[in-house]
Enzyme design. Structure first.
Site, mmCIF file in Angstrom:
data_model
loop_
_atom_site.group_PDB
_atom_site.id
_atom_site.type_symbol
_atom_site.label_atom_id
_atom_site.label_comp_id
_atom_site.label_asym_id
_atom_site.label_seq_id
_atom_site.Cartn_x
_atom_site.Cartn_y
_atom_site.Cartn_z
ATOM 1 N N HIS A 121 47.438 29.609 19.152
ATOM 2 C CA HIS A 121 48.427 30.530 18.582
ATOM 3 C C HIS A 121 47.938 31.975 18.639
ATOM 4 O O HIS A 121 46.740 32.234 18.801
ATOM 5 C CB HIS A 121 48.707 30.161 17.123
ATOM 6 N N LYS B 24 48.484 34.505 12.868
ATOM 7 C CA LYS B 24 48.963 33.318 12.158
ATOM 8 C C LYS B 24 48.177 33.105 10.869
ATOM 9 O O LYS B 24 46.946 33.178 10.860
ATOM 10 C CB LYS B 24 48.843 32.093 13.067
HETATM 11 N N1 LIG Z 1 58.810 25.847 11.851
HETATM 12 C C1 LIG Z 1 58.773 26.610 12.948
HETATM 13 O O1 LIG Z 1 59.399 26.290 13.983
HETATM 14 C C2 LIG Z 1 57.983 27.868 12.926
HETATM 15 C C3 LIG Z 1 57.296 28.207 11.805
HETATM 16 N N2 LIG Z 1 56.636 29.389 11.723
HETATM 17 C C4 LIG Z 1 56.047 29.700 10.429
HETATM 18 O O2 LIG Z 1 56.892 30.641 9.773
HETATM 19 C C5 LIG Z 1 56.101 31.477 8.930
HETATM 20 C C6 LIG Z 1 56.358 32.940 9.289
HETATM 21 O O3 LIG Z 1 55.918 33.189 10.600
HETATM 22 P P1 LIG Z 1 56.068 34.626 11.289
HETATM 23 O O4 LIG Z 1 57.487 35.034 11.361
HETATM 24 O O5 LIG Z 1 55.274 34.541 12.551
HETATM 25 O O6 LIG Z 1 55.292 35.545 10.227
HETATM 26 P P2 LIG Z 1 55.490 37.082 9.915
HETATM 27 O O7 LIG Z 1 54.305 37.502 9.102
HETATM 28 O O8 LIG Z 1 55.823 37.836 11.146
HETATM 29 O O9 LIG Z 1 56.801 37.107 8.985
HETATM 30 C C7 LIG Z 1 56.831 36.725 7.655
HETATM 31 C C8 LIG Z 1 57.709 37.722 6.917
HETATM 32 O O10 LIG Z 1 57.896 37.272 5.576
HETATM 33 C C9 LIG Z 1 57.545 38.328 4.702
HETATM 34 N N3 LIG Z 1 57.157 37.778 3.418
HETATM 35 C C10 LIG Z 1 55.931 37.399 2.994
HETATM 36 N N4 LIG Z 1 56.018 36.940 1.740
HETATM 37 C C11 LIG Z 1 57.319 37.037 1.371
HETATM 38 C C12 LIG Z 1 58.035 36.738 0.182
HETATM 39 N N5 LIG Z 1 57.414 36.266 -0.907
HETATM 40 N N6 LIG Z 1 59.366 36.950 0.144
HETATM 41 C C13 LIG Z 1 60.011 37.450 1.208
HETATM 42 N N7 LIG Z 1 59.390 37.767 2.367
HETATM 43 C C14 LIG Z 1 58.064 37.566 2.436
HETATM 44 C C15 LIG Z 1 56.469 39.091 5.429
HETATM 45 O O11 LIG Z 1 56.267 40.379 4.906
HETATM 46 P P3 LIG Z 1 54.815 41.092 5.120
HETATM 47 O O12 LIG Z 1 54.606 41.138 6.610
HETATM 48 O O13 LIG Z 1 54.985 42.423 4.506
HETATM 49 O O14 LIG Z 1 53.824 40.208 4.430
HETATM 50 C C16 LIG Z 1 57.050 39.104 6.839
HETATM 51 O O15 LIG Z 1 58.031 40.121 6.998
HETATM 52 C C17 LIG Z 1 54.657 31.017 9.127
HETATM 53 O O16 LIG Z 1 54.335 30.054 8.133
HETATM 54 C C18 LIG Z 1 54.693 30.349 10.489
HETATM 55 O O17 LIG Z 1 53.676 29.398 10.671
HETATM 56 C C19 LIG Z 1 56.604 30.267 12.771
HETATM 57 C C20 LIG Z 1 57.240 29.960 13.934
HETATM 58 C C21 LIG Z 1 58.006 28.739 14.111
HETATM 59 O O1 LIG Z 2 52.910 30.637 13.083
HETATM 60 C C1 LIG Z 2 53.480 30.342 14.166
HETATM 61 O O2 LIG Z 2 53.623 31.167 15.086
HETATM 62 C C2 LIG Z 2 54.008 28.983 14.324
HETATM 63 N N1 LIG Z 2 53.952 28.165 13.324
HETATM 64 C C3 LIG Z 2 54.392 26.820 13.313
HETATM 65 C C4 LIG Z 2 53.216 25.886 13.109
HETATM 66 O O3 LIG Z 2 52.317 26.210 12.333
HETATM 67 O O4 LIG Z 2 53.224 24.806 13.690
HETATM 68 C C5 LIG Z 2 55.266 26.471 14.485
HETATM 69 C C6 LIG Z 2 54.829 27.099 15.769
HETATM 70 O O5 LIG Z 2 53.647 26.499 16.181
HETATM 71 C C7 LIG Z 2 54.657 28.607 15.602
#
Ligand SMILES: NC(=O)C1=CN([C@@H]2O[C@H](COP(=O)(O)OP(=O)(O)OC[C@H]3O[C@@H](n4cnc5c(N)ncnc54)[C@H](OP(=O)(O)O)[C@@H]3O)[C@@H](O)[C@H]2O)C=CC1
Ligand SMILES: O=C(O)C1=N[C@H](C(=O)O)C[C@H](O)C1
Length: 263
Positions: free
Chosen positions: A149, A153
């Site tokens: 990744h 992350k």
């Molecule tokens: N299930 C799936 O298919 C996937 C899951 N994920 C997961 O999704 C999550 C987010 O990933 P990603 O988008 O890359 O992360 P990012 O850090 O880019 O985005 C997270 C966002 O949420 C904000 N945030 C943090 N805490 C809060 C809160 N309490 N309330 C509201 N907003 C909040 C962050 O703000 P700030 O940056 O200011 O902290 C940021 O803007 C991770 O756990 C990742 O592993 C990711 C990709 C695919």
């Molecule tokens: O944080 C990410 O980017 C992603 N998170 C998810 C995970 O932890 O499996 C899904 C995907 O791999 C992207």
């Protein structure tokens, strides 16, 4: 108990748009989900919430389904808020162990009719990769998981690799296989990765990567590699939209989008 007026079955309003709120809307995936919802037929983006914003904006905007892509430390409080207000939730945020899932089930006990989908990965390719690994598992003596990744992350190992390890371990147990062979008796701590349900998981964090996973299976004289690459975060959006459309028809907790898709 959720207020009945807000616990609206979305299926009753198929002719009206489903009102969607995104939590983590300014994040990498949240921003893609907002774009996807805005472009989708039958969905209306009514609320975008990020860190520091009042979650009350969700119910104030009439949100029927909230999508959460935030942080493993934040997601449970967000879900508590949604469930208490009768808002269904589609959750991509990772970091769910059995204890956290149980906490969600307890919250849902007080809100019959509310649906929550927690999916470690929303990409169709990743779902198939996990399913193929589960199918292959009984036929190979060895199996290890490599997940790769971007370095921003928050968690390791990834939610997808944990889930894959659990599925593979269950398939091995059902087939009567014992532990994977490994004669390592000494060495540098961490060299053999993390042990998830008896399966070794190796996590790499490298700038330039998005989300990638390989499942390497081995038997005498052959190996099988099952690999999936998310090259762009748009790969998660169709699965999220499918979850948004279906979550109200699945009250209670569902873990894994595959249960909605019949995979
Ligand atoms: N299930 C799936 O298919 C996937 C899951 N994920 C997961 O999704 C999550 C987010 O990933 P990603 O988008 O890359 O992360 P990012 O850090 O880019 O985005 C997270 C966002 O949420 C904000 N945030 C943090 N805490 C809060 C809160 N309490 N309330 C509201 N907003 C909040 C962050 O703000 P700030 O940056 O200011 O902290 C940021 O803007 C991770 O756990 C990742 O592993 C990711 C990709 C695919
Ligand atoms: O944080 C990410 O980017 C992603 N998170 C998810 C995970 O932890 O499996 C899904 C995907 O791999 C992207």
């Amino acid at each position: 108990m959720a207020p009945a007026c807000q616990n609206r079955p979305v299926s009753e309003s198929t002719r009206a748009s489903i009102k969607v709120g995104v939590i983590g809307a300014r994040g990498k995936v949240g921003a893609e989900v907002c774009r996807g919802v805005e472009e989708a037929d039958g969905l209306e983006l009514v609320a975008q919430v990020d860190i520091g914003d009042d979650l009350g904006a969700l119910e104030a905007a009439g949100t029927q389904v909230a999508v959460d892509f935030t942080h493993p430390d934040a997601v449970l409080a967000n879900l508590e808020h949604c469930i208490a207000h009768g808002i269904h939730a589609v959750v991509g945020t990772t970091g769910f162990d059995e204890e956290k899932l149980e906490a969600v089930r307890r919250l849902l006990d007080a809100a019959p009719g509310v649906g929550v989908l927690v999916a470690p990965n929303f990409s169709i390719g990743a779902l198939l990769m996990m399913r193929f690994a589960e199918l292959a598992a009984p036929h190979f003596e060895s199996v290890e998981i490599m997940e790769m990744h971007h370095p921003d992350k928050a968690d390791a190992p990834s939610g997808t690799s944990r889930r894959t390890a659990q599925l593979v371990a269950a398939a091995r147990r059902a087939a009567g296989l014992g532990p994977v062979p490994d004669a390592t008796a000494s060495g540098l701590e961490g060299a053999r990765g993390a042990d998830v349900d008896g399966i070794r998981v190796h996590s790499q964090r490298v700038r330039g990567l998005v989300a990638h996973q390989e499942v390497l299976l081995g038997a005498p004289g052959e190996t099988l590699t099952i690999r999936h690459d998310s090259l762009d975060r748009v790969s998660f959006v169709p699965g999220v939209l499918a979850g948004v459309r279906a979550v109200a028809d699945h009250p209670g907790l569902t873990v894994g989008l595959e249960h909605y898709l019949g995979l």
